[in-house]
Design an enzyme around this catalytic site. Structure first.
Site, PDB file in Angstrom:
ATOM      1  N   CYS A  87       0.830  -1.198   0.000  1.00 14.18           N
ATOM      2  CA  CYS A  87       0.000   0.000   0.000  1.00 14.18           C
ATOM      3  C   CYS A  87       0.875   1.263   0.000  1.00 14.18           C
ATOM      4  O   CYS A  87       1.519   1.553  -0.982  1.00 14.18           O
ATOM      5  CB  CYS A  87      -1.001  -0.053   1.156  1.00 14.18           C
ATOM      6  SG  CYS A  87      -2.352   1.136   0.983  1.00 14.18           S
ATOM      7  N   HIS A 204      -3.588  -5.556   1.006  1.00 16.98           N
ATOM      8  CA  HIS A 204      -2.942  -5.815   2.300  1.00 16.98           C
ATOM      9  C   HIS A 204      -2.997  -7.299   2.677  1.00 16.98           C
ATOM     10  O   HIS A 204      -3.900  -7.712   3.408  1.00 16.98           O
ATOM     11  CB  HIS A 204      -3.672  -5.035   3.395  1.00 16.98           C
ATOM     12  CG  HIS A 204      -3.441  -3.564   3.385  1.00 16.98           C
ATOM     13  ND1 HIS A 204      -2.400  -2.969   4.044  1.00 16.98           N
ATOM     14  CD2 HIS A 204      -4.117  -2.559   2.789  1.00 16.98           C
ATOM     15  CE1 HIS A 204      -2.446  -1.659   3.876  1.00 16.98           C
ATOM     16  NE2 HIS A 204      -3.485  -1.386   3.106  1.00 16.98           N
ATOM     17  N   GLU A 206      -1.315  -8.781   4.859  1.00 24.61           N
ATOM     18  CA  GLU A 206      -1.153  -8.945   6.308  1.00 24.61           C
ATOM     19  C   GLU A 206      -2.477  -8.836   7.053  1.00 24.61           C
ATOM     20  O   GLU A 206      -2.578  -9.249   8.198  1.00 24.61           O
ATOM     21  CB  GLU A 206      -0.134  -7.921   6.837  1.00 24.61           C
ATOM     22  CG  GLU A 206      -0.646  -6.502   7.060  1.00 24.61           C
ATOM     23  CD  GLU A 206      -0.771  -5.677   5.791  1.00 24.61           C
ATOM     24  OE1 GLU A 206      -0.700  -6.250   4.686  1.00 24.61           O
ATOM     25  OE2 GLU A 206      -0.948  -4.442   5.902  1.00 24.61           O
TER      26      GLU A 206
END
Lengths: 230, 80
Positions: A87, A204, A206
């Site tokens: 990002c 994302h 994660e």
């Protein structure tokens, strides 16, 4: 595997990616403040999501050009150290010249925060070998400036050299306009550098690396890095 | 000296903000606006007193930080 997460003022996904990395590698990453040029020797450098410097001037510009640690990150990346930019980290990588193109304001001008479908376009790198080729995965995006732009020649080069990592797609892996959340050219969600050692992506992984968060499609990236980098 | 820098998107690069502003102007009844391109304006006060050197210096600033030359052009005006 040793890893470091670079923390800028305004980073807000640094802890999330640290949790995902520790889960896969068994080892907590070094959290490295941007003002310290003495970056420890690590196998993986992560530039996390967030809004470094409040997106002043352009998203990622200040972090890329005005922090003590970035010259070291660029130097290590050029030596082959793996670098992952998520990002805002992707924006920083393009601003720093480690990846081509630029991330512009989303075409619908809206901040987009939702899960998207991504098609894996190249699974022969340490970042993506945990996925199947053309596998469709669900990963969240959360950004205002994720509209990938590069000129025609650069787009052709990226496609010809297999440097596109992920493309926004529909659930079945096809491409329809509504499945491109930000107007990115060629539905590009993530790209590699020439040698496949640097990956930048807007989504994302994660944030979906633990079943308690509603999904695990992001986890194979961190597991694969842990396997590849020991 | 004072430097005035205009940073604009290169032609061919889509400008969704400019497009939205154009649509808003049309909605307000301002006809005949064929296109709107939005950019940035940056003013710098410089210690430098030589216009040529000031321009060279600001040009380097633009290439390194003030503009992203992948998507943007810049124009510098130097005033004494």
């Amino acid at each position: 595997m040793k890893s470091a997460v670079i923390v800028f003022p305004g980073s807000n996904c640094d802890r999330d990616v640290a949790v995902a990395l520790e889960q896969s590698t068994g080892r907590a990453p070094v959290m490295h403040w941007h003002g310290d040029p003495q970056l420890p020797d690590v196998d993986l450098i992560v530039l996390p999501g967030g809004f470094s410097y409040g997106d002043y001037l352009r998203a990622g510009a200040m972090a890329a050009h005005a922090t003590s640690v970035m010259p070291t990150v660029v130097e290590r990346a050029r030596k082959g150290v793996r670098v992952l930019g998520i990002c805002n980290g992707f924006q920083v990588l393009t601003e720093a010249g480690l990846l081509p193109g630029a991330l512009m304001r989303n075409t619908n001008l809206s901040y987009v925060c939702r899960d998207v479908w991504l098609r894996v376009e190249n699974n022969r790198t340490p970042f993506t070998e945990g996925y199947g080729l053309a596998q469709v995965v669900r990963i969240p995006v959360a950004h205002h400036d994720g509209n990938y732009y590069a000129d025609d020649a650069t787009l052709k080069h990226l496609a010809d050299k297999d440097r596109v990592a992920f493309r926004y797609c529909d659930r079945d892996g096809g491409f329809r306009a509504p499945d491109n959340p930000n107007g990115s050219r060629d539905n590009i969600a993530g790209i590699f550098n020439e040698s496949g050692t640097v990956l930048g992506l807007m989504p994302h992984p994660e944030r979906l690396a633990d079943p308690r968060l509603g999904g695990t499609d992001g986890r194979p990236m961190f597991d694969a890095l842990a396997r590849a980098l020991g | 000296m004072k430097a005035k820098v205009h940073v604009t998107l290169k032609s061919g690069v889509l400008d969704p903000q400019g497009k939205a502003v154009q649509n808003a102007l049309t909605g307000l009844g301002f006809g005949g606006v064929d296109s709107v391109r939005q950019g940035k304006y940056i003013e710098l006060d410089l210690e430098e007193t030589d216009a040529e050197r000031a321009r060279e210096s600001v040009d380097a600033m633009c290439r390194q930080l003030l503009a992203n030359t992948v998507i943007e052009n810049y124009h510098i005006d130097i005033e004494g």
